[in-house]
Design a protein around this motif. Structure first.
Motif, PDB file in Angstrom:
ATOM      1  N   ASP A 169      -4.894   3.249  -6.855  1.00 55.97           N
ATOM      2  CA  ASP A 169      -4.899   3.392  -5.394  1.00 55.97           C
ATOM      3  C   ASP A 169      -5.023   2.049  -4.679  1.00 55.97           C
ATOM      4  O   ASP A 169      -4.347   1.828  -3.662  1.00 55.97           O
ATOM      5  N   ASP A 170      -5.895   1.155  -5.190  1.00 52.19           N
ATOM      6  CA  ASP A 170      -6.083  -0.116  -4.486  1.00 52.19           C
ATOM      7  C   ASP A 170      -4.823  -0.969  -4.542  1.00 52.19           C
ATOM      8  O   ASP A 170      -4.452  -1.640  -3.565  1.00 52.19           O
TER       9      ASP A 170
ATOM     10  N   THR B  57      -2.274   0.660  -2.171  1.00 52.51           N
ATOM     11  CA  THR B  57      -2.621   0.381  -0.773  1.00 52.51           C
ATOM     12  C   THR B  57      -2.224  -1.039  -0.389  1.00 52.51           C
ATOM     13  O   THR B  57      -1.671  -1.270   0.690  1.00 52.51           O
ATOM     14  N   LEU B  58      -2.509  -1.988  -1.271  1.00 52.38           N
ATOM     15  CA  LEU B  58      -2.136  -3.384  -1.011  1.00 52.38           C
ATOM     16  C   LEU B  58      -0.623  -3.514  -0.896  1.00 52.38           C
ATOM     17  O   LEU B  58      -0.112  -4.190   0.005  1.00 52.38           O
ATOM     18  N   TYR B  59       0.070  -2.862  -1.787  1.00 45.95           N
ATOM     19  CA  TYR B  59       1.545  -2.875  -1.772  1.00 45.95           C
ATOM     20  C   TYR B  59       2.076  -2.360  -0.430  1.00 45.95           C
ATOM     21  O   TYR B  59       2.959  -2.963   0.185  1.00 45.95           O
ATOM     22  N   GLY B  60       1.526  -1.262   0.046  1.00 42.03           N
ATOM     23  CA  GLY B  60       1.984  -0.686   1.321  1.00 42.03           C
ATOM     24  C   GLY B  60       1.684  -1.592   2.497  1.00 42.03           C
ATOM     25  O   GLY B  60       2.510  -1.739   3.409  1.00 42.03           O
ATOM     26  N   LYS B  61       0.506  -2.215   2.462  1.00 43.20           N
ATOM     27  CA  LYS B  61       0.115  -3.095   3.561  1.00 43.20           C
ATOM     28  C   LYS B  61       1.017  -4.323   3.625  1.00 43.20           C
ATOM     29  O   LYS B  61       1.476  -4.723   4.710  1.00 43.20           O
TER      30      LYS B  61
END
Length: 250
Positions: A183-184, A187-191
């Motif tokens: 998940d982390d 999330t970083l990838y999406g941001k």
């Protein structure tokens, strides 16, 4: 930058996810920029303008038909009076010379009046004929535009259907890949992707970041080479997640 850990398999799956997302973005752009969208918009603009022209032409025809009917209505009593006077004159029923002379003079005026009214009616008829021809030309043009519009719409819909099916397949792939990524990291990838044109992860290939296409400097390459396999790398130039593969050159 906070260090994130993810096993090599998860990082490679992130690269797969980026490939899927990049393809989805490309297909979505293609879907929105199909040439048929512009063709349809142009034809719809033409058709709208033509609809107004047709209404104007039909209104003109209606007005001229009313004017022609009025001209015929105006002629009818004059013709009847002329016929009645001519009959009385030819039958000799008018005995008074003065009255007869007045009637003969009136016949002359009636004939001139009829000629004037007939000329006016003829002019209206010519205008009506021209207006009908214009309306027929406009209607034929509208039919051609409608046919072109139907063809362009059908082609657009065909391509949208094909692209939609392809995108649905990619979304299914994405739904299978995404849960396999921590998940982390996801999330970083999406941001990062949100602020970098949809590209959140890039391959480190031949000592170059494929995201910004810049070559990694020697110091950073040494640091990347020394990093643990599960350490998530970031490009120092663009900030994207760097995925190490066999082509990385480390």
């Amino acid at each position: 930058m906070r260090a994130i850990k993810a096993d090599k398999g998860a990082q490679l799956r992130l690269l797969d996810l980026q490939t899927v997302d990049t393809t989805l973005a490309r297909l979505d752009h293609r879907r929105q920029s199909l040439p048929e969208h512009g063709v349809i918009a142009g034809l719809q603009t033409q058709r709208s303008a033509l609809a107004s022209d047709l209404i104007a032409a039909e209104t003109t025809i209606s007005d001229l038909e009313l004017e022609q009917a009025k001209a015929e209505t105006d002629l009818e009593p004059v013709r009847e009076r002329l016929s009645r006077n001519q009959t009385r004159i030819s039958n000799g029923v008018v005995a008074d010379p003065k009255a007869l002379s007045s009637m003969v003079e009136e016949v002359g005026h009636l004939k001139k009046r009829i000629n004037d009214l007939e000329d006016a009616e003829l002019e209206v008829m010519e205008q009506l004929e021209a207006a009908v021809a214009t309306e027929e030309t406009l209607r034929a043009r509208a039919e051609r535009i409608d046919a072109d519009l139907a063809a362009a719409t059908a082609e657009r819909d065909r391509q949208l259907t094909a692209l939609g099916a392809e995108m649905d397949g990619l979304r299914e792939q994405r739904a299978e890949i995404a849960p396999l990524i921590p998940d982390d990291l996801l999330t970083l990838y999406g941001k990062i992707g949100a602020s970098h044109g949809g590209i959140g992860a890039a391959e480190l290939r031949a000592r170059r970041c494929t995201g910004c296409q810049l070559e990694i400097n020697a110091a950073d390459l040494r640091a990347f080479a020394a990093a643990a396999e599960d350490e998530v790398l970031r490009c120092e130039e663009c900030g994207r997640i760097l995925i190490r593969t066999a082509q990385s050159g480390l």
